[in-house]
Design an enzyme around this catalytic site. Structure first.
Site, mmCIF file in Angstrom:
data_model
loop_
_atom_site.group_PDB
_atom_site.id
_atom_site.type_symbol
_atom_site.label_atom_id
_atom_site.label_comp_id
_atom_site.label_asym_id
_atom_site.label_seq_id
_atom_site.Cartn_x
_atom_site.Cartn_y
_atom_site.Cartn_z
ATOM 1 N N CYS A 192 10.259 -10.066 4.373
ATOM 2 C CA CYS A 192 9.372 -8.892 4.332
ATOM 3 C C CYS A 192 8.292 -9.052 3.273
ATOM 4 O O CYS A 192 8.476 -9.727 2.268
ATOM 5 C CB CYS A 192 10.177 -7.645 4.007
ATOM 6 S SG CYS A 192 11.516 -7.360 5.136
ATOM 7 N N ARG A 222 4.751 -15.203 5.204
ATOM 8 C CA ARG A 222 6.142 -15.015 4.761
ATOM 9 C C ARG A 222 7.079 -14.916 5.961
ATOM 10 O O ARG A 222 8.285 -15.045 5.841
ATOM 11 C CB ARG A 222 6.274 -13.768 3.896
ATOM 12 C CG ARG A 222 5.485 -13.815 2.600
ATOM 13 C CD ARG A 222 5.409 -12.451 1.943
ATOM 14 N NE ARG A 222 6.702 -12.009 1.471
ATOM 15 C CZ ARG A 222 7.211 -12.334 0.269
ATOM 16 N NH1 ARG A 222 6.505 -13.101 -0.533
ATOM 17 N NH2 ARG A 222 8.388 -11.911 -0.111
ATOM 18 N N TRP A 240 10.856 -8.469 8.297
ATOM 19 C CA TRP A 240 11.630 -9.575 8.879
ATOM 20 C C TRP A 240 13.021 -9.000 9.063
ATOM 21 O O TRP A 240 13.737 -8.736 8.087
ATOM 22 C CB TRP A 240 11.644 -10.754 7.905
ATOM 23 C CG TRP A 240 12.227 -12.024 8.450
ATOM 24 C CD1 TRP A 240 11.635 -12.920 9.288
ATOM 25 C CD2 TRP A 240 13.535 -12.540 8.171
ATOM 26 N NE1 TRP A 240 12.485 -13.965 9.531
ATOM 27 C CE2 TRP A 240 13.662 -13.761 8.879
ATOM 28 C CE3 TRP A 240 14.601 -12.105 7.404
ATOM 29 C CZ2 TRP A 240 14.808 -14.545 8.841
ATOM 30 C CZ3 TRP A 240 15.752 -12.882 7.361
ATOM 31 C CH2 TRP A 240 15.843 -14.084 8.086
ATOM 32 N N ASN A 261 11.574 -4.301 0.680
ATOM 33 C CA ASN A 261 11.877 -5.708 0.969
ATOM 34 C C ASN A 261 13.212 -6.005 0.304
ATOM 35 O O ASN A 261 13.356 -5.842 -0.905
ATOM 36 C CB ASN A 261 10.777 -6.615 0.406
ATOM 37 C CG ASN A 261 11.144 -8.095 0.520
ATOM 38 O OD1 ASN A 261 11.985 -8.470 1.339
ATOM 39 N ND2 ASN A 261 10.527 -8.921 -0.305
ATOM 40 N N GLY A 262 14.209 -6.412 1.090
ATOM 41 C CA GLY A 262 15.513 -6.726 0.508
ATOM 42 C C GLY A 262 16.624 -6.181 1.403
ATOM 43 O O GLY A 262 16.395 -5.798 2.543
ATOM 44 N N GLU A 305 14.940 -34.576 6.078
ATOM 45 C CA GLU A 305 13.751 -33.712 6.010
ATOM 46 C C GLU A 305 12.933 -33.807 7.293
ATOM 47 O O GLU A 305 12.436 -32.798 7.818
ATOM 48 C CB GLU A 305 12.910 -34.087 4.787
ATOM 49 C CG GLU A 305 11.581 -33.394 4.671
ATOM 50 C CD GLU A 305 11.675 -31.867 4.614
ATOM 51 O OE1 GLU A 305 12.791 -31.325 4.433
ATOM 52 O OE2 GLU A 305 10.634 -31.217 4.776
ATOM 53 N N LYS A 348 11.933 -30.688 9.681
ATOM 54 C CA LYS A 348 10.536 -30.385 10.052
ATOM 55 C C LYS A 348 10.396 -30.224 11.570
ATOM 56 O O LYS A 348 9.796 -29.279 12.074
ATOM 57 C CB LYS A 348 9.604 -31.511 9.596
ATOM 58 C CG LYS A 348 9.023 -31.457 8.233
ATOM 59 C CD LYS A 348 8.248 -30.274 7.839
ATOM 60 C CE LYS A 348 8.872 -29.210 7.065
ATOM 61 N NZ LYS A 348 9.905 -29.181 6.187
ATOM 62 N N GLU A 393 12.111 -27.032 12.874
ATOM 63 C CA GLU A 393 11.590 -25.710 12.506
ATOM 64 C C GLU A 393 10.208 -25.432 13.070
ATOM 65 O O GLU A 393 9.855 -24.266 13.251
ATOM 66 C CB GLU A 393 11.615 -25.488 10.993
ATOM 67 C CG GLU A 393 10.689 -26.353 10.191
ATOM 68 C CD GLU A 393 10.730 -25.961 8.705
ATOM 69 O OE1 GLU A 393 10.846 -24.758 8.381
ATOM 70 O OE2 GLU A 393 10.645 -26.865 7.870
ATOM 71 N N HIS A 405 29.681 -44.120 13.382
ATOM 72 C CA HIS A 405 30.892 -43.315 13.146
ATOM 73 C C HIS A 405 30.885 -42.044 13.983
ATOM 74 O O HIS A 405 31.527 -41.058 13.616
ATOM 75 C CB HIS A 405 31.013 -42.985 11.655
ATOM 76 C CG HIS A 405 31.141 -44.197 10.785
ATOM 77 N ND1 HIS A 405 32.244 -45.018 10.791
ATOM 78 C CD2 HIS A 405 30.256 -44.764 9.925
ATOM 79 C CE1 HIS A 405 32.057 -46.024 9.951
ATOM 80 N NE2 HIS A 405 30.856 -45.891 9.412
ATOM 81 N N LYS A 416 8.792 -17.750 5.044
ATOM 82 C CA LYS A 416 8.357 -18.698 4.012
ATOM 83 C C LYS A 416 9.195 -18.565 2.754
ATOM 84 O O LYS A 416 9.478 -19.541 2.091
ATOM 85 C CB LYS A 416 6.889 -18.464 3.659
ATOM 86 C CG LYS A 416 6.336 -19.445 2.635
ATOM 87 C CD LYS A 416 6.384 -20.858 3.142
ATOM 88 C CE LYS A 416 5.892 -21.864 2.125
ATOM 89 N NZ LYS A 416 6.126 -23.268 2.575
HETATM 90 C C1 AGP Z 1 11.212 -25.801 4.762
HETATM 91 O O1 AGP Z 1 10.169 -26.235 5.606
HETATM 92 C C2 AGP Z 1 11.668 -24.408 5.103
HETATM 93 N N1 AGP Z 1 10.584 -23.487 5.136
HETATM 94 C C3 AGP Z 1 12.823 -23.955 4.236
HETATM 95 O O2 AGP Z 1 13.893 -24.843 4.458
HETATM 96 C C4 AGP Z 1 12.535 -23.919 2.720
HETATM 97 O O3 AGP Z 1 12.415 -25.223 2.209
HETATM 98 C C5 AGP Z 1 13.722 -23.232 2.032
HETATM 99 O O4 AGP Z 1 13.791 -21.906 2.513
HETATM 100 C C6 AGP Z 1 13.602 -23.237 0.499
HETATM 101 O O5 AGP Z 1 12.446 -22.576 0.122
HETATM 102 P P1 AGP Z 1 11.986 -22.672 -1.431
HETATM 103 O O6 AGP Z 1 11.600 -24.102 -1.692
HETATM 104 O O7 AGP Z 1 10.828 -21.736 -1.540
HETATM 105 O O8 AGP Z 1 13.153 -22.262 -2.272
#
Ligand code: AGP
Length: 607
Positions: free
Chosen positions: A2, A27, A73, A99-100, A480, A484, A487, A503, A602
């Site tokens: 949010c 966000r 969100w 927000n929360g 990673e 990527k 997501e 394995h 985000k």
């Molecule tokens: C990464 O592309 C994602 N958006 C997500 O995994 C992100 O890295 C994770 O939420 C951690 O965010 P931060 O680095 O702001 O703590």
């Protein structure tokens, strides 16, 4: 996650709020709303969907010199107009955005219903407005404080009353809140991006702090009603850094920024004369650093992968045992916090609640925890025992790219410093610094292969599954790369140690599952080649990321992406580029919402 915005001043509150919410879009959200006041009426407009959908609900003549806005969100309750914020009390005199998560919202809701309050939404947040209304006897700040005394959970809230068009009350616990100080106008928001267009003078708040603003003044106190003094700070970056700069998406812009963002992470922090790095923000003496016997990193998502890369380099180069844990797991496993262990909380946003609470757990047990973050003034750096800012500039795309390479850079600097305090020679230090300083050019070269990578994305985007495989310091890069792709393109992808496929995962190999191998020219190359051949022997498709000029790999893989030859410690940097670009172009090929992928946020400020 949010986003919240508040405004009181001389402008059209509707426009300030809508444009502020637009800047918080990154966000991640699924509905939005604003509440407007002019001293006579309180009007709320809210809808599921995006800011552009909300704009269609706000009449052109919408008046209002005060207001609050929200991007939701969904956590409790579906994505519906009714569940969107702002929420109003039954008499429609007070409005609030939140927000929360209110963890004890059920007992509070039952109590309020028992007292005759009528709920219309499925959200946890709605208890806030009825609690504030319950305690309101003319002093909104007082009512907010009394309401929050009953709340367990996290909040960043802003509220206002219909009868007072010159007063907003904001408060935070676990979710960010920042005040923007203008000329005859004031702003509140989840982060500075919503207000940087109007002012660069800001005040950041800590948990349990409350701020009451009018258009010309503000007062700060804590939830216990004690006045507190807060420092006014200045934002260092410009609004245009929030713009796409000619790129179609922020993600592509931020991928291409890495040849500048990586040097921004090391500039001013290298001591050539002593062949070491100097990090002023650690708040630790050399003696304290020498006493460090172990390093532990807590992080989430991409930051976790950056930590894994750095941990391998730290152990190899500085000879300090270093491990990385998922912050969400660390926090709840009753961890042993050891005296001579130095902890790092790694977080681009500085607001990830899993990482924030892991840091608090470390500190509660007497551990020292440093923050490595990008967003200046965010909660983790404000609460940490010191740390390092990335200076990457705003990372807007939900998919983290430039922060990944900058986090590794920052931790490599720390590693260099620790290594030079221990066994690394001057020559070794200078070699490392030279390789680091050559990175921007190497990154530019890797970025130059975009067209070829785009063509590969067109060829492979149709496949429903992917394996990403690497070894040693490139194993976390494989993890990673898989994250990527998942997501932003929504293609199922798994990252594995290349050695591990035999394995179990090799059972997955079929005509629908390409494997992408990271083939560095390091001590593990021949092993990775063997793993590639194991896949090919089973008619698996193989894409290889290899070092320029490597003909052997070309003879095995179906497609090869070449990257510049660098010191093996720096392969994670140059090998990340093609993985980031490949994911981006697959997402484009599949028509995805690249900067704001479905279901993602985000800054994940809820557990
Ligand atoms: C990464 O592309 C994602 N958006 C997500 O995994 C992100 O890295 C994770 O939420 C951690 O965010 P931060 O680095 O702001 O703590």
């Amino acid at each position: 996650m949010c986003g919240i915005v508040g405004y009181c001043g001389y402008r059209s509150a509707a426009e300030v709020l809508l444009s502020g919410l637009k800047r918080l879009e990154y966000r991640g959200y699924d509905s939005a709303g604003i509440g407007l006041g002019d001293g006579k009426s309180l009007d709320v407009y809210k809808t599921k969907g995006k800011i552009k959908d909300l704009r269609e609900h706000v009449p052109q003549e919408a008046s209002g010199i005060i207001g609050i806005g929200h991007t939701r969100w969904a956590t409790h309750g579906g994505v519906t107009d009714i569940n969107a914020h702002p929420h109003m009390d039954t008499d429609k005199k007070i409005a609030v955005v939140h927000n929360g998560i209110i963890e004890n919202y059920m007992p509070l809701k039952e109590m309020l219903i028992g007292e005759g309050y009528k709920f219309i939404s499925e959200t946890d947040s709605e208890v806030l407005i009825h609690l504030i209304s319950k305690f309101y006897t003319g002093d909104l700040e007082k009512a907010v404080k009394e309401a929050l005394m009953l709340v367990k959970g996290t909040y960043g809230i802003i509220a206002f009353h219909k009868d007072n068009p010159d007063q907003l009350v904001g408060a935070r616990n676990g979710s960010p809140l920042v005040l923007g100080i203008g000329e005859d106008e004031m702003f509140l928001a989840s982060d500075v991006s919503a207000l940087v267009a109007y002012t660069k003078r800001v005040v950041y708040f800590e948990d349990h702090e409350v701020v009451t603003i009018s258009k010309t003044d503000y007062s700060t106190s804590n939830i216990d009603n004690e006045a507190i003094n807060k420092e006014v700070e200045n934002i260092s970056w410009e609004l245009e850094e929030m713009e796409k700069g000619g790129y179609d998406f922020f993600m592509l812009k931020e991928i291409h920024e890495q040849s500048q963002s990586v040097p921004r992470a090391y500039q001013g922090r290298i001591d050539e004369e002593m062949a070491t790095a100097k990090l002023g923000g650690l708040n630790m003496t050399s003696r304290e650093l020498l006493d460090v016997e172990r390093v532990k990193i807590v992080a989430a998502g991409t930051s976790y992968h950056a930590g894994l890369v750095a941990a391998l380099q730290m152990e190899s180069m500085a000879r300090i045992p270093c491990s990385v844990e998922l912050a969400s797991e660390f926090r709840y496993r009753n961890p042993v916090v050891e005296k001579n262990t130095l902890y790092f909380a790694l977080s681009q946003s500085g607001e990830t609640i899993d990482t924030l609470y892991a840091m608090r757990e470390i500190q509660r047990k007497g551990g020292r925890c440093l923050g490595v973050c990008n967003v200046v003034g965010s909660t983790i750096p404000r609460e940490s025992d010191g740390g390092v800012y990335l200076h990457s500039g705003p990372e807007i795309a939900v998919a983290s790219t430039k922060a990944f390479t900058s986090q590794i850079t920052a931790l490599y600097l720390f590693t260099l410093n620790m290594a030079r305090m221990r066994d690394l020679s001057t020559e070794g230090g200078l070699r490392f610094i030279k390789a680091l300083k050559e990175l921007p050019i190497q990154l530019e070269k890797a970025l130059g292969d975009s067209e070829h990578i785009q063509a590969l994305a067109k060829k492979y985007a149709k496949y429903p599954h992917f394996l990403f495989l690497g070894r040693g310091i490139n194993y976390p890069v494989a993890l990673e790369g898989a994250l990527k792709l998942k997501e932003v393109s929504y293609i199922h992808a798994e990252g594995y140690s290349a050695a591990e496929i035999k394995h179990g995962p090799i059972a997955l190999i079929n005509e629908e599952t390409p494997s992408l191998f990271l083939v560095a020219d390091d001590h593990l190359k021949e092993k990775v080649i063997s793993n590639m051949k194991e896949i090919k022997a089973r008619d698996g498709m193989v894409i290889a990321v290899a070092v320029e000029g490597d003909k052997e790999v070309a003879g095995i893989a179906d497609d090869v992406i070449y990257v510049p030859r660098v010191d093996p410690a720096f392969n994670p940097f140059v090998m990340s580029i093609p993985l980031q670009l490949f994911s981006y172009y697959c997402a484009i090929e599949l028509g995805r919402d690249v900067d704001q992928p479905r279901n993602l946020a985000k800054s994940v400020t809820v557990e």
